[in-house]
Design an enzyme around this catalytic site. Structure first.
Site, PDB file in Angstrom:
ATOM      1  N   CYS A   1       0.915  -1.250   0.134  1.00 31.57           N
ATOM      2  CA  CYS A   1      -0.028   0.005   0.030  1.00 31.57           C
ATOM      3  C   CYS A   1       0.856   1.165   0.092  1.00 31.57           C
ATOM      4  O   CYS A   1       1.940   1.233  -0.629  1.00 31.57           O
ATOM      5  CB  CYS A   1      -0.709  -0.052   1.021  1.00 31.57           C
ATOM      6  SG  CYS A   1      -0.069  -0.190   2.545  1.00 31.57           S
ATOM      7  N   LYS A   2       0.543   2.183   0.767  1.00 30.21           N
ATOM      8  CA  LYS A   2       1.518   3.520   0.701  1.00 30.21           C
ATOM      9  C   LYS A   2       2.530   3.034   1.402  1.00 30.21           C
ATOM     10  O   LYS A   2       3.905   3.376   1.176  1.00 30.21           O
ATOM     11  CB  LYS A   2       0.680   4.375   1.167  1.00 30.21           C
ATOM     12  CG  LYS A   2       1.655   5.986   0.920  1.00 30.21           C
ATOM     13  CD  LYS A   2       0.596   7.235   1.520  1.00 30.21           C
ATOM     14  CE  LYS A   2       1.693   8.238   1.356  1.00 30.21           C
ATOM     15  NZ  LYS A   2       1.991   8.569  -0.074  1.00 30.21           N
TER      16      LYS A   2
END
EC number: 3.1.3.16
Length: 1423
Positions: A392-393
């Protein structure tokens, strides 16, 4: 993070050829078409990182739209390219702080291919006059020579020094700075490697950009001076003046806090100065002296965050930066990328296979909905031998949650284990609270889906896996995953059985090692109890079991292979399984044939429930004689089991709980049940084990039995299921219960409710007695219940367990499911009354009702509608209760009951419906205190059934099924059987004994057995015992499939206790006369010892016993040859011949049915011959056989009179006589010898060739109690002839005797088969026909065949039946102490009259008996 594409065209001033490659080490594609060139960048706030095109195989996407996540960075990049030469490329652009508010400045790293095809880089300073400006100017050109150094200034920036020039750059975010540092370090490394120095031939193109510096002077000054742009962070407030005295301690704290802050903050929107300020705020001190340390640690943390974490061999968890690092991904072998973000694009779409989950890291995000897709994607990567990056981030919340969910599903882990595992490998893992809740929900979904999957598996295969798990979710059982795990762990801690997988789902009582039981019970902890519905172990069942175990965090695979129970639940199951039992199971399991497996699949699923330790404790306490099964003393174990039988299921939950549980179980069971019926042996052959709250010692005994059962993989899975059906775990369902389940399928909820209402009248008594009975009967009952598909009832109440199982059988059909739901609750409340009513309402419930005096009659009222049959059954039960001691009621009850018993026996065999016996016990208790003896019979019957269950082809089960249907029909399926039963049942109601063709003439007073016969008309003279000492398993063929699995169930019952949970025989009685042991109630059963048939007849007895009034105090006579421990007895097909229903009343009942019985039995005998398809299958009883049986019945009557104070008990059907008893006694000696011969043969032969007949005859039911294995009973004949006395003993030896009886029965059967003329051949049906079957008296070969068939089934389930017998010996002393003191003297004559009122009586009587039982529950006495 976003992916942006920038269009660029060569500038007019460019003279380079169109094909000149861009500087990027060939990573840029050739500019053969300059006008269409585009570059891709990974963008974050304040930074853009060039993305190489990988192998250049894919053309970068051309998109003129502005990326909404890129802000104005995309526009600025487009403007910057105008200033570059066509051959140059931007490696990195980082936005910097500026002293001017509206000015935008970028540090740009530009690279190109040098003279020697090396990458040369310089730093350019680009200025935009305003944020929205579309044009830029150049203010700085800084070549990166080999002496370039980069330093962090500690104030949110870094300095670059080269060739005596120093410039300071302050990126707008930590993430941007990290990107800049990475690119600069790469460029500097190349410069050092190739030794770029001023004045060399490298970086000559710098002059081009130096000549193009066109920014205004203020901007140029900013780039050069930089001093005024440093924007020093002001000193910390005076508040933070305290400096820690211990620098080292402070640095450690800084490391911890810094990591937390960096994990929580959005590094795209925060500078290092702000991070330091936040750190000071949290530490409440000025960290100016530590700013260098902080910067260094920050870089270390960024580096750690930047590299993906390998969670599994094929799974990496990382951040957006990891996803943008092409080189690193390729080095790690990553080919699949799972992008769990909405704001980050796929950086290398042509290089990797992407799967996008477009969600934000927000509380409202529903990530759970995507986890099935993500699981498939990751599994795809694994399947192709590649690795998958989940990112994800930051690799903290969204992607971490996804990996945790994957681990839970892939490895069957619970949330805690999966979370800890991932957290241990990636410390920054921190799913947001919403994702954690979703993970908890996902855990429940996985658990439920496992259960559903298992149910589907079972319904479509031999395995009963499905119901095993479903019970876990039963509302009645509110056990969460952790609780279940805990229970399993407790059991495992208390006692671990290593060979769980080896043990087939034979009737193994839930025997938590005594220590464990006592511990759990005394500590009120939850203990897992297993409830087995299937006779056989199947891979599917094992899988299911494993799955349940997986719920506790163990891989299903670990348990599957060896049922070593690496999983928590698996361990619990293991604990439940007795070590001694495990080998038996293992031996039997290998012998399972495909047919057995199919049968198992058809049978009601095996159910395992976790019962709260409190309940277990109370129920175990109820079991007065249940000693520590774990204890070495076999007799103690047996006694404990017997005690369990007597008190089994008295302790019920509220009727409502019971009803709810029944409803749920009924639904699950209805499917498996109908399928089972359709497949043939349609009886739900699930013997369900219920956990009864009993004294700790009693609990231990029960758990031992349970352990025996759970020693098989099936047990393991059941163990999980048992958690759900914890209450039903201790319950043992008699074969009748199994039959009941089948008819129960046709029962409607309304009928069940009606029955409950009728039962409710005697609820108080029933509950009290039920508790007492359920505890003594507990172990055998468990097995029976185990078989029943119905699981919810067992979970709520152990005693109701059988009862519930009956209902669960009903639930096999949707309508039945509802009905059973009703019945289950009422069962839960009123074991005795409910059992009777259920028998009436639901023939499948009959087995359970068998425990009750008239319970069996109504077990299978399939002839009409379930409801009609139920009503009729209730009526008959009431009549039976009224005519408690009247022999006349016997025939009617016997017919009705017989049908029901038959079905119940069949069900029990297939479904391990030992529980059925428990309800019977309860019923009997209700009827009268003397009924305890009957309860024993019932227990014996259940034991027999257990035996049948144990042996996939156990004749008992087969017999039961045949009773329910013709041999062929039984194989076809429960539905056809039910239909046939309906027709046959109507006929049988009049002539219950008809089910046992061979025994028909005998018309022994075994109403319960008869009912079983009635239940399945197809089952012909299973229990017929002829002088040849053979059993005719007319149902053997039919029941082979189902019975094989169900044999296990009958093992549970011990002769010490009646199926009504009453001790059938007192020690003195047992000692007095093995033949008499059956008591009037077990007159036929007395014959049985002479022949394995007695075992077969045990189920029949069971059926008869329920029919017979409780008053008959005929001791529960099981032909248990060897004194094995209680648990072993359950584990092994009990050789104990439970002359359930062989009481005076039983005899009387048989007498009533005698005419019909004769014709019915004759027809049945034919059925047996054809259905069982066994070598020794005998034609219907000949006149000689019938006369023999009659004599036996008379003898039994005499015995009953002597043993049972009640007139009905003394009453013996015309078929039973002292003469017969004597014959049985004498044949016992012959059979004993034969048994010895056959015993050896049986030990070496896993399956009986005559399994069908044995199963089809009541003898098969009794055989269920025998500890016969398919291995041990190569021939029905062997079983029949070898241990007639053993059979007698078996009723007394729940575990030990059961095992020995099995051994004896096996040889006896073989001998019987060889000695076709031997009287040992009274068939179980015969036993059923006559309530008083003298087990020890061989009547005819058919019985032997039946016994053999039963043994065969058991063998299939328990390849090492004999070893099991040996194991059972430990428990035998207990059983013997209770009721087997007499075992030694006349091993062949041990008769366990189950005093199941109206077993042979019509359904009406059964109903009446049922009602009585409910009301008379308090009368249950453990002799």
């Amino acid at each position: 993070m976003a992916l942006v594409t920038v269009q660029r065209s060569p500038t007019p001033s460019t003279t380079s050829s169109p094909c000149a490659s861009e500087a990027d080490s060939g990573e840029e594609e050739c500019r053969s078409q300059p006008r269409s060139i585009s570059e891709s960048f990974l963008t974050v706030k304040g930074a853009a990182l060039f993305l190489p095109r990988g192998n250049g195989s894919s053309t970068p996407r051309v998109s003129h739209r502005r990326n909404k996540h890129a802000g104005d960075l995309q526009q600025h990049l487009q403007a910057m390219f105008i200033l570059l030469r066509p051959e140059d490329n931007i490696r990195l652009a980082v936005r910097l702080e500026s002293t001017y508010q509206n000015r935008t400045r970028y540090m740009v790293v530009v690279s190109t291919n040098g003279r020697q095809d090396t990458e040369e880089s310089i730093v350019l300073g680009m200025d935009f006059s305003s944020n929205d400006s579309s044009t830029c100017t150049m203010g700085l050109v800084l070549p990166l020579w080999s002496d370039t150094l980069i330093h962090l200034d500690g104030d949110g920036g870094f300095s670059v020094s080269t060739d005596n020039r120093v410039h300071i750059f302050k990126p707008v975010s930590v993430q941007a700075m990290w990107s800049a540092l990475q690119s600069l370090h790469k460029a500097c490394e190349v410069a050092r490697m190739h030794n770029y120095y001023p004045g060399s031939l490298f970086l000559t193109w710098v002059s081009y950009y130096e000549s193009h510096i066109n920014s205004d002077q203020s901007s140029v000054n900013e780039w050069n001076a930089m001093q005024d742009v440093q924007s020093h962070r002001p000193d910390s407030p005076a508040l933070f003046t305290d400096i820690p005295t211990e620098r080292e301690r402070t640095e450690r704290l800084i490391k911890t806090k810094l990591r937390e802050i960096m994990m929580q903050k959005d590094l795209e929107n925060i500078t290092s100065k702000e991070i330091r300020t936040e750190l000071e705020m949290q530490m409440v001190c000025n960290l100016r002296e530590f700013k260098e340390f902080i910067d260094n640690e920050m870089i270390v943390i960024l580096g750690q965050m930047d590299s993906p974490t390998q969670i599994f061999e094929h799974v990496f968890l990382g951040s957006e930066w990891n996803a943008s690092n092409l080189e690193d991904l390729q080095n790690r072998g990553v080919r699949y990328i799972l992008n769990v973000t909405r704001e980050i694009d796929n950086f290398f779409p042509g290089v990797f296979e992407y799967h996008n989950i477009r969600v934000y890291d927000e509380e409202a995000t529903d990530l759970l909905a995507y986890w099935n897709d993500t699981y498939k994607f990751i599994s795809k990567a694994k399947k192709h031998g590649s690795k998958c990056l989940v990112h994800c981030k930051m690799g903290v919340s969204r992607s971490a949650s996804t990996v945790i969910a994957y681990a839970m599903k892939e490895y069957g882990w619970n949330l805690d284990r999966a979370y800890d595992y991932v957290k241990e490998r990636r410390t920054v893992t921190k799913p947001n609270p919403s994702f954690m809740r979703q993970l908890e929900e996902y855990q429940g979904i996985l658990l439920a889906s496992k259960q559903r999957h298992n149910k589907l598996w079972r319904s479509h295969s031999d395995s009963d896996l499905s119901d095993h798990h479903e019970p876990i979710c039963k509302p009645g059982l509110e056990l969460n995953k952790k609780e279940m795990t805990t229970s399993a762990d407790q059991i495992a801690e208390v006692k671990t059985v290593e060979n769980l997988a080896a043990m087939p789902t034979v009737f193994m009582e839930h025997v938590v090692p005594q220590d464990a039981n006592q511990k759990g019970l005394h500590t009120k902890e939850r203990v897992i109890c297993l409830e087995f519905s299937s006779q056989e172990f199947r891979a599917g069942q094992i899988e299911d079991e494993l799955n349940l175990n997986d719920i506790n965090g163990c891989s299903s695979g670990c348990c599957l292979s060896e049922s070593k129970l690496p999983l928590d639940n698996c361990h619990a199951s293991k604990a439940l399984l007795q070590p001694g039992q495990a080998p038996d199971i293992a031996n039997k399991f290998p012998d399972l044939a495909v047919e057995d497996l199919e049968t198992d699949a058809l049978k009601a699923d095996m159910n395992v429930h976790l019962l709260p330790m409190e309940e277990l404790t109370s129920r175990l306490k109820d079991l007065p004689m249940s000693p520590d099964l774990e204890s070495p003393s076999p007799q103690a174990s047996c006694q404990a089991a017997i005690s369990d039988f007597s008190t089994d299921r008295i302790d019920f939950f509220s009727a409502l709980e019971k009803f709810v549980e029944l409803s749920q179980e009924t639904r699950s069971r209805s499917f498996s049940h109908s399928r089972i019926e359709e497949l043939g042996g349609g009886r739900s052959e699930g013997c369900r084990l219920s956990v009864i709250e009993v004294a700790a010692s009693e609990m231990a005994a029960d758990d031992q039995r349970s352990s025996s059962l759970s020693n098989t993989p099936h047990a393991s899975e059941e163990s999980s299921v048992d958690e759900d059906q914890s209450k039903a775990i201790t319950e043992l369902v008699s074969p009748d219960i199994i039959m009941q389940s089948h008819s129960e399928n046709a029962i409607s909820v309304k009928e069940i409710v009606t029955e409950i209402e009728s039962i409710s009248q005697g609820v108080g008594q029933v509950q009290l007695k039920g508790d007492i009975l359920s505890n003594p009967c507990h172990t055998p009952k468990k097995s029976t219940i185990h078989e029943l598909p119905l699981e919810r009832v067992p979970a709520p109440e152990s005693k109701p367990g059988h009862w519930e199982q009956d209902e669960s059988f009903c639930s096999v059909q949707p309508e039945l499911a509802r009905d059973s739901g009703k019945c289950a609750p009422e069962e839960g409340c009123l074991t005795t009354h409910s059992s009777t009513a259920d028998l009436e309402e639901e023939e499948p419930v009959e087995g359970e009702h068998d425990w009750g005096p008239g319970m069996h009659s109504g077990a299978k009222w399939c002839p009409g509608s379930v409801r009609r049959a139920t009503l009729e059954f209730e009526e008959r039960l009431r009549q039976e209760q009224e005519n408690h001691g009247t022999a006349s009621a016997g025939p009617t009850l016997s017919n009705r009951k017989n049908s029901k018993n038959d079905s119940s026996v069949a069900d029990l065999m297939p479904k391990w419906k030992s529980d059925e016996t428990t309800p019977e016990h309860s019923f009997f208790l209700k009827e009268a205190e003397p009924s305890k003896g009957k309860g024993k019979c019932s227990g014996s019957e259940a034991g027999s059934l257990s035996h049948c269950e144990r042996n996939p082809t156990m004749p008992d089960c087969e017999l039961l099924e045949h009773h329910s249907l013709p041999a062929p029909q039984d194989c076809l399926g429960s539905d056809s059987r039910s239909k046939k039963q309906e027709g046959d049942l109507k006929k049988q109601r009049a002539v219950v004994p008809n089910q046992e063709c061979d025994t028909q003439a005998i018309l022994l007073p075994l109403p319960k057995k008869i009912e079983i016969i009635e239940y399945t008309p197809t089952v012909t003279s299973l229990g017929h015992t002829e002088p040849g000492g053979e059993a005719t398993p007319s149902k053997e063929g039919e029941k082979q499939g189902l019975r094989k699995v169900k044999m296990e169930q009958s093992i549970t019952m011990f002769c010490a206790l009646d199926e009504n949970l009453n001790r059938t025989l007192e020690p003195s009685q047992v000692s007095l006369h093995p033949q008499v042991l059956p008591l009037p109630h077990s007159s036929s059963e007395c014959d049985r010892p002479a022949d394995p048939n007695p075992m077969l007849s045990s189920p029949q007895d069971k059926g008869d016993c329920p029919s017979t009034p409780f008053k008959t105090a005929a001791p529960f006579v099981s032909c248990s040859t060897q004194g094995a421990s209680f648990s072993l007895d359950y584990l092994l097909p009990h050789s104990v011949v439970h002359l359930e229903g062989c009481t005076e009343q039983s005899s009387a009942t048989d007498n009533e049915l005698s005419p019909e019985q004769a014709s019915w039995e004759d027809s049945r005998g034919h059925f047996l011959s054809s259905g069982s398809g066994m070598a020794h299958t005998s034609s219907p009883l000949t006149n000689e056989d019938l006369s023999l049986i009659n004599k036996l019945g008379d003898s039994v009557g005499v015995l009953q009179k002597k043993l049972d104070p009640s007139p009905e008990a003394c009453r013996i059907p015309h078929s039973s006589s002292s003469e017969n008893i004597r014959d049985l006694s004498h044949s016992r000696g012959v059979v004993k010898e034969h048994a010895k011969e056959i015993e050896s043969r049986v030990i070496f032969q896993a399956g009986f060739s005559k399994t069908s007949q044995m199963k089809r005859s009541a003898s098969l039911a009794k055989l269920g109690y025998l500890d016969l294995c398919k291995d041990y009973l190569p021939d029905r004949e062997l079983v029949s002839s070898e241990s007639p006395h053993l059979k007698l003993l078996q009723p007394f030896l729940r575990t030990d005797s059961g095992m020995h009886a099995l051994m004896a029965h096996e040889p006896s059967e073989s001998a019987g088969a060889q000695q076709n003329p031997q009287p040992t051949k009274y068939s179980v049906e015969q036993l059923k026909t006559s309530e008083c079957i003298v087990q020890s008296k061989p009547v005819e070969r058919p019985s032997v065949q039946y016994a053999k068939e039963f043994g065969y089934s058991q063998q299939c389930l328990l390849p090492k039946a004999r070893p099991e017998l040996t194991s059972s010996e430990g428990g035998l002393p207990l059983l013997q102490t209770q009721g087997l003191q007499y075992t030694g003297p006349s091993p062949g004559l041990a008769v366990a009259p189950r005093q199941q009122h109206g077993r042979t009586h019509p359904l009406r009587r059964l109903k009446r008996a049922n009602d009585k039982k409910r009301t008379t529950n308090p009368f249950y006495n453990t002799m």
